[in-house]
Structures are given as C-alpha cells and as structure tokens.
Scaffold this active site. Structure first.
Site, PDB file in Angstrom:
ATOM      1  N   ILE A  95       0.831  -1.201   0.000  1.00  0.00           N
ATOM      2  CA  ILE A  95       0.000   0.000   0.000  1.00  0.00           C
ATOM      3  C   ILE A  95       0.867   1.253   0.000  1.00  0.00           C
ATOM      4  O   ILE A  95       0.638   2.193  -0.777  1.00  0.00           O
ATOM      5  CB  ILE A  95      -0.941   0.012   1.219  1.00  0.00           C
ATOM      6  CG1 ILE A  95      -1.878  -1.186   1.181  1.00  0.00           C
ATOM      7  CG2 ILE A  95      -1.742   1.312   1.261  1.00  0.00           C
ATOM      8  CD1 ILE A  95      -2.810  -1.216   0.018  1.00  0.00           C
TER       9      ILE A  95
ATOM     10  N   GLU B 253      15.344  -2.032   4.302  1.00  0.00           N
ATOM     11  CA  GLU B 253      16.298  -1.342   3.430  1.00  0.00           C
ATOM     12  C   GLU B 253      16.027  -1.615   1.957  1.00  0.00           C
ATOM     13  O   GLU B 253      15.967  -0.693   1.133  1.00  0.00           O
ATOM     14  CB  GLU B 253      17.724  -1.785   3.795  1.00  0.00           C
ATOM     15  CG  GLU B 253      18.808  -1.171   2.921  1.00  0.00           C
ATOM     16  CD  GLU B 253      20.184  -1.735   3.240  1.00  0.00           C
ATOM     17  OE1 GLU B 253      21.176  -1.132   2.812  1.00  0.00           O
ATOM     18  OE2 GLU B 253      20.259  -2.786   3.912  1.00  0.00           O
TER      19      GLU B 253
ATOM     20  N   LYS C 115      -0.048  -6.537   9.568  1.00  0.00           N
ATOM     21  CA  LYS C 115      -1.436  -6.690   9.142  1.00  0.00           C
ATOM     22  C   LYS C 115      -1.904  -8.143   9.012  1.00  0.00           C
ATOM     23  O   LYS C 115      -3.076  -8.377   8.715  1.00  0.00           O
ATOM     24  CB  LYS C 115      -1.627  -5.995   7.787  1.00  0.00           C
ATOM     25  CG  LYS C 115      -0.756  -6.579   6.684  1.00  0.00           C
ATOM     26  CD  LYS C 115      -0.920  -5.813   5.383  1.00  0.00           C
ATOM     27  CE  LYS C 115      -0.053  -6.445   4.289  1.00  0.00           C
ATOM     28  NZ  LYS C 115      -0.191  -5.748   3.003  1.00  0.00           N
TER      29      LYS C 115
ATOM     30  N   ILE D  92      -3.719   4.622   7.740  1.00  0.00           N
ATOM     31  CA  ILE D  92      -4.286   3.545   6.933  1.00  0.00           C
ATOM     32  C   ILE D  92      -4.759   2.460   7.881  1.00  0.00           C
ATOM     33  O   ILE D  92      -3.959   1.816   8.571  1.00  0.00           O
ATOM     34  CB  ILE D  92      -3.262   2.979   5.932  1.00  0.00           C
ATOM     35  CG1 ILE D  92      -3.047   3.944   4.758  1.00  0.00           C
ATOM     36  CG2 ILE D  92      -3.735   1.655   5.385  1.00  0.00           C
ATOM     37  CD1 ILE D  92      -2.318   5.185   5.060  1.00  0.00           C
ATOM     38  N   SER D  93      -6.080   2.262   7.935  1.00  0.00           N
ATOM     39  CA  SER D  93      -6.658   1.270   8.823  1.00  0.00           C
ATOM     40  C   SER D  93      -7.280   0.134   8.014  1.00  0.00           C
ATOM     41  O   SER D  93      -6.997  -0.012   6.819  1.00  0.00           O
ATOM     42  CB  SER D  93      -7.690   1.935   9.747  1.00  0.00           C
ATOM     43  OG  SER D  93      -8.099   1.039  10.768  1.00  0.00           O
TER      44      SER D  93
ATOM     45  N   LYS E 226     -10.888  -4.853   9.553  1.00  0.00           N
ATOM     46  CA  LYS E 226     -10.711  -5.772  10.682  1.00  0.00           C
ATOM     47  C   LYS E 226     -10.677  -5.039  12.026  1.00  0.00           C
ATOM     48  O   LYS E 226     -10.672  -5.674  13.081  1.00  0.00           O
ATOM     49  CB  LYS E 226      -9.441  -6.595  10.482  1.00  0.00           C
ATOM     50  CG  LYS E 226      -9.537  -7.543   9.278  1.00  0.00           C
ATOM     51  CD  LYS E 226      -8.221  -8.208   8.978  1.00  0.00           C
ATOM     52  CE  LYS E 226      -8.373  -9.169   7.793  1.00  0.00           C
ATOM     53  NZ  LYS E 226      -8.794  -8.473   6.556  1.00  0.00           N
TER      54      LYS E 226
ATOM     55  N   LEU F  39      -6.309  -6.687  -3.131  1.00  0.00           N
ATOM     56  CA  LEU F  39      -5.870  -7.723  -4.072  1.00  0.00           C
ATOM     57  C   LEU F  39      -4.419  -7.520  -4.455  1.00  0.00           C
ATOM     58  O   LEU F  39      -4.015  -6.436  -4.868  1.00  0.00           O
ATOM     59  CB  LEU F  39      -6.738  -7.681  -5.334  1.00  0.00           C
ATOM     60  CG  LEU F  39      -8.198  -8.101  -5.163  1.00  0.00           C
ATOM     61  CD1 LEU F  39      -8.960  -7.850  -6.456  1.00  0.00           C
ATOM     62  CD2 LEU F  39      -8.302  -9.563  -4.781  1.00  0.00           C
ATOM     63  N   GLY F  40      -3.621  -8.566  -4.303  1.00  0.00           N
ATOM     64  CA  GLY F  40      -2.233  -8.519  -4.742  1.00  0.00           C
ATOM     65  C   GLY F  40      -1.256  -7.986  -3.731  1.00  0.00           C
ATOM     66  O   GLY F  40      -0.060  -7.945  -3.992  1.00  0.00           O
TER      67      GLY F  40
ATOM     68  N   VAL G  18      -4.560 -13.163  -0.345  1.00  0.00           N
ATOM     69  CA  VAL G  18      -4.855 -14.507  -0.842  1.00  0.00           C
ATOM     70  C   VAL G  18      -4.480 -14.696  -2.309  1.00  0.00           C
ATOM     71  O   VAL G  18      -4.170 -15.810  -2.731  1.00  0.00           O
ATOM     72  CB  VAL G  18      -6.352 -14.840  -0.650  1.00  0.00           C
ATOM     73  CG1 VAL G  18      -6.697 -14.914   0.809  1.00  0.00           C
ATOM     74  CG2 VAL G  18      -7.235 -13.823  -1.359  1.00  0.00           C
TER      75      VAL G  18
END
Length: 606
Positions: free
Chosen positions: A288, A311, A363, A401-402, A405, A444-445, A450
């Site tokens: 992200i 790094e 996460k 960024i949450s 969940k 996704l990705g 998954v």
C-alpha cells in the site's frame, strides 16, 4: 506510397475530375440552356479548379488515409466541393451578373460522385481484395456497440492478430439480427454457450469499454461455461490516450470480477493539497505504501520522504520513482523504525511535511495472534510515535491507513488497528493537525493477501487452500485503496474514519474458483481444499459498527463514520499498561479495549 508521390497524384486526379465535372454538367444541360459562352465556361472551370485545390489543402483532403475512410471523410469532401462551387458562383455573379445555378448544381453532383467515388473505391478494393490470407480462429465478440465494431474491423483487416470475428452478442434486443462488417448479432449474453458450440468458437472477446464490474462478472460466468478462451478489450481511456491499440487484448483479471465499480476521485482537490508540497509516507516500501507513493507522484509534490524499516524495499521504490520523477520531485529515502519515537521526531522535524500517510503496520491476522507484542509495538506505539511527532511539528494532515478488521475485532491485529484509530481520534480533539483514518477491506495482490498465495498454489497444480466455503471478505485493488487514502486527506476535518463503499462482500471460495478458471484450468484439474478457520479470523468483516454508521456520503462512494467519544485517560492508561502485561493478559485487554466494553478486565488493566 510516399507523401511526395501521393499528393501530386491526387491533385492531378482531382484536376481531371473538376474539369470533367463542369464541362459534363454544362453539356448535359446544354439542350435546355439558352446560352453558350465558352469564355465564361473556361473562366468558371479555372476558378473551380483553383478553389477546389485551395479548399482541399485547407481540409487536408490529400492527407487522408482513404483505406480507413468513413462518414467523417465524406463530410470533408462535401465541404471542399461545396465551398469551391460557391466560390465559382460568386465569380460568375461578379463577372457576368448572373449565376448559372442549374449548371453549378449538376457540377456539384458530378463533383461529389467522382471525388467521393475515387476515394472510397480504394477502400472497397482494399476491403475486397487485400484481406489477410492467414488462417484465423473463430471469434465471438460480446458487445455490438462502437467498441465491438471498432474491434471487429481491426481484427478482420489485421495480419498481426490470428482472430476472425464471426458473430456478435448483445443484450440490446434492438440490435438482434443486425450486421456490422458482414458479422451478424446472433443473440444475447445467455446465448453464448449455444453459439460457441454451434459455431465452433475458439475465442470470446468482451468488447464493452464502459463495462461495469457487476456486469463483467455476469458475462464471465456465462462465458466460463464454454471451453473458449476469454479475452477482454483494453480500457477505453487507454485506447483514447494512445497507450494501447483497440486490438491489444488482455486476459480477464480477478479485479474485473469484483462486482463493484471503481471510485472516481476529485483530482483537482487532490492537486491543490499535494502539488508543490512536502509529503511523507511511512511503510513506503510496502504494498500500500509504495502505491501511495506512485499515486502521489502524479500530482508532483515538491518533496517526498519515503520512510520504511526495510532497506531493500525502500531502495526499490526509490529507484522506481527516480526513473520517472527525479527531475520534478525531490525524493528522500529514509531508513527508520516507527517504533523509535526520537527518530520520528528527527525526521518529521527536519523535513516538516504538510501531509503524512501512515501505512507502516503489521497486518497478518494469524501471525499477529502468535506475536501480539510486535503488533502492539508497531501498530499502536508506532502510530502514537508518528502522530505525536506530527502534532509537535505542525503537520497539516495525518492519514492513518486502517482496516475493516478494526470493526468489532476478535483478534490482535484488528484490535491494535482499532486502538490506533482511537489514538488519532483522541489527538484530533486537541491538535491543530487534522488526524483521520481510512478503512478498507482486503487488497488484491498485496503482500500476504490470498491472490499471490492462490497463484502459487495453482502454479504447482494445487490444491488451493480456503479456510471455509462461506467465508466472505470485501476486496479492492491496490491503486484504488491508495487513491482512497489520498482523497481522504483532502476531505479531512479532524477525527473522521473514512470508509469506501465496497459493494457486496465476495466469497473467498468464489475468488479461488475464478482465479483457477482465469489461469486456464478447470475446477476438476485444480482442487479446492477447505482447511478451517484460523486463530483470530472472522467469517465475515464489517466496515462500520452499529454506533458508527451514518447513511450520507461525504464523497461519491465514500462514507465517514461517526466519531465515538473516547476517554483519553482510559485509552492512554491501557496503552501504558500494555508494556508490562503477559501475552494472555495483553490479548484480552486489546480485544476488550478495541470493542469498547467496560468490563472488569478493563478496570483491572487500569
């Protein structure tokens, strides 16, 4: 034919046509005319010839690719011919005091017929006698609109693609049995399986550039009942901007089947907040965080600080961005750990960013169940360290960024993210900095998601492991999630929790099935194995709890949750006590605090 040969040849051809038209027009009407003035006829023909070439050059008539001629080219011919005839009539009026209207009308008709015929005859010859001779595969095009018609034409006359369209399907009943380029619209979407079998179709192409994801999923489900290979036409915006050709077909991706259209964002407002400013992204090397950096660079900030603990990941995103943006943006890679409060103070104090996007976090739900201390240090104390530094150094906007969940969390990861939200909501009450959080579902990705796991399992022949057949999740793409984060920063007033309207949740089992078929396998070839729910997992996720829900949207498809009052003394008391708790005590306290339950356990923790 080269430009140097093409233009003189066409000018010569048109000169013959112009002279032939006016003289033929005169002699056709001569028996019915009571005049014969060879001088006036000669002058008129010369004026018509000169004016025709002037208007032909004006409208670039000699530079058109006539093998692709259509209505637009016919309109240009009509303009050039009409204006040249009008100019000739004006000269007749001035020189002779009279306009021979019937002769000029006859000349106009012959002029149009011969000029248009000479041009379109080349296209007819090319279409009839210069078709590719290579053997092509029977292809069905889904969508008989402009996109489908354009694609069909390119496929018919292209030697580069071994596909031959033989039928259209379209759900618009007004198009049934119509033909385009000799190809018939044979039915609707539900007729695809029967058509594929009857016409021995080898390829199906979805050619609806404006196709919604919900309809794409329905079309794909119907097409997947056949053995034909399924392709999709590129995005219309990519075709219009010249990035790809119409015939540059691509495979159907999982993202096309989410059942929800992407959110269109307010680009102008984002530009006002980012362009020419200094921005900082924590976790900039992650899935992200790195995409947020890519999206931000499009708005040309003055300086971008890429902060991360890894790094190599920071090196990668730094090198990637430098290739394209180093001339316009000052890129500053920073290796730092958000768990180090002094280091956060140093970095933010030195660069003084206007906006901070806090993407650094742990996460993975099952991993954090086994490592709760690391989740607490990174997700809670890391957020607190960066937020406090932002407050002290006067950062304008802080975006956390949450995750979905964080709603009613039964697990450590979700609980730590909810407490992180509580920290910034508490700070928003007292700080000049606008603190906000952004919640979205599975990406996704992204690392640990998954999709990469399923792809690896499919590559080795399966089985694809799914925890439960009925487990559902909300999904979005990485670019979409990143754009939502950036948009939230422009909407911030302080203390909000922004949530994307993510449509209907998707069954993980359906996602696995779609990915198997998209990879070219049948469900008989790749098995799905159900392994059971893992520690801390929920059967379904929520984006807002019942106390946070408010119906109105602050931006198309973006909601904001109600700020739930938080007692700062309670919150910070529990956070300090977390450092000394045992693992079991820590887990219980995290979930209790995150769910805002005033229980005996919470009182003991204080």
């Amino acid at each position: 034919m080269t430009y140097q040969k093409r233009v003189p040849l066409l000018m010569l051809l048109d000169s013959v046509i112009v002279m032939l038209s006016i003289y033929a027009g005169y002699y056709i009407l001569h028996p019915y005319s009571n005049f014969y003035n060879s001088k006036l006829l000669l002058v008129s023909s010369l004026v018509l010839l000169a004016s025709h070439h002037i208007f032909a050059l004006r409208y670039r008539l000699y530079l058109k690719a006539w093998e692709y001629a259509s209505v637009g080219e016919m309109i240009i011919i009509a303009k050039a011919v009409t204006f040249s005839i009008a100019t000739t009539g004006l000269v007749q009026l001035i020189g002779a005091g009279h306009v021979h209207i019937r002769v000029l009308l006859m000349t106009w008709m012959l002029h149009m017929l011969l000029i248009g015929g000479s041009r379109f005859s080349w296209r007819m010859y090319r279409d009839r006698f210069m078709q590719p001779t290579c053997k092509k595969k029977q292809t069905l095009i889904v969508g008989a609109g402009s996109g489908g018609a354009t694609l069909a034409r390119q496929l018919i006359y292209s030697n580069d693609v071994d596909l031959m369209p033989v039928a259209f399907v379209d759900d618009d009943p007004r198009k049934y049995m119509l033909e385009m380029y000799g190809i018939k619209v044979c039915g609707g979407i539900d007729d695809i399986p029967a058509l594929v079998e009857r016409m021995k179709i080898e390829h199906i192409i979805i050619a609806i550039p404006s196709l919604s994801r919900r309809k794409a999923r329905r079309i794909y489900e119907v097409c997947s009942q056949t053995e034909a290979e399924i392709k999709i036409m590129p995005l219309l915006e990519d075709v219009m901007t010249g990035k790809v050709e119409v015939s540059a077909l691509r495979n159907v991706e999982v993202e096309d089947l989410l059942g929800r259209d992407t959110v269109e964002l307010d680009i102008s407002t984002i530009s006002q907040s980012i362009t020419g400013e200094t921005v900082l992204v924590t976790g900039a090397g992650g899935s992200i965080g790195s995409e947020i950096c890519r999206q931000l660079c499009k708005f040309h900030p003055k300086k971008m600080i890429l902060l991360g603990h890894g790094e190599y990941s920071i090196y990668k995103i730094d090198m990637e961005l430098r290739k394209e943006y180093s001339e316009h943006i000052e890129l500053v890679p920073v290796i730092a750990d958000v768990q180090d409060p002094q280091r956060m103070q140093e970095v933010i104090g030195e660069h003084k960013p206007r906006v901070i996007y806090h993407a650094a976090a742990h996460k993975h739900v099952p991993l954090m169940e086994g490592n709760p201390r690391e989740a607490v240090k990174n997700n809670i104390f890391g957020t607190k360290n960066v937020a406090e530094a932002a407050d002290i150094h006067g950062v304008d906007t802080f975006v956390l960024i949450s995750t979905d969940k964080a709603v009613n969390p039964p697990n450590v990861m979700g609980a730590t993210k909810r407490i992180a939200e509580m920290i910034i909501q508490t700070m928003a009450k007292e700080s000049e900095t606008k603190f906000v959080a952004v919640r979205f579902g599975n990406v996704l990705g992204s690392r640990g998601s998954v999709i990469p796991l399923f792809k690896k399992q499919i590559e080795v022949g399966g089985p694809v492991t799914v925890t439960h057949p009925d487990m559902t999740r909300y999904f979005m793409t990485i670019p979409e999630a990143s754009r939502l984060v950036i948009q939230a920063g422009t909407l911030a007033r302080g203390g909000e929790v922004f949530v994307l309207d993510m449509g209907e949740p998707v069954k993980i089992s359906d996602l696995a099935k779609n990915l198997i078929t998209l990879s070219g396998y049948s469900l008989d070839e790749i098995e799905i194995e159900y392994t059971g729910i893992r520690p801390g997992e929920k059967m379904f996720e929520e984006l807002l709890n019942e106390n946070e829900v408010q119906e109105e949207q602050v931006f198309p498809k973006i909601h904001v949750g109600k700020a739930d009052p938080i007692d700062k003394q309670d919150l910070y008391g529990v956070i300090e006590r977390l450092k000394e708790m045992s693992i079991d005590e820590m887990k219980g306290t995290l979930v209790t605090m995150a769910n805002r339950k005033r229980t005996r356990e919470l009182q003991v923790a204080r």
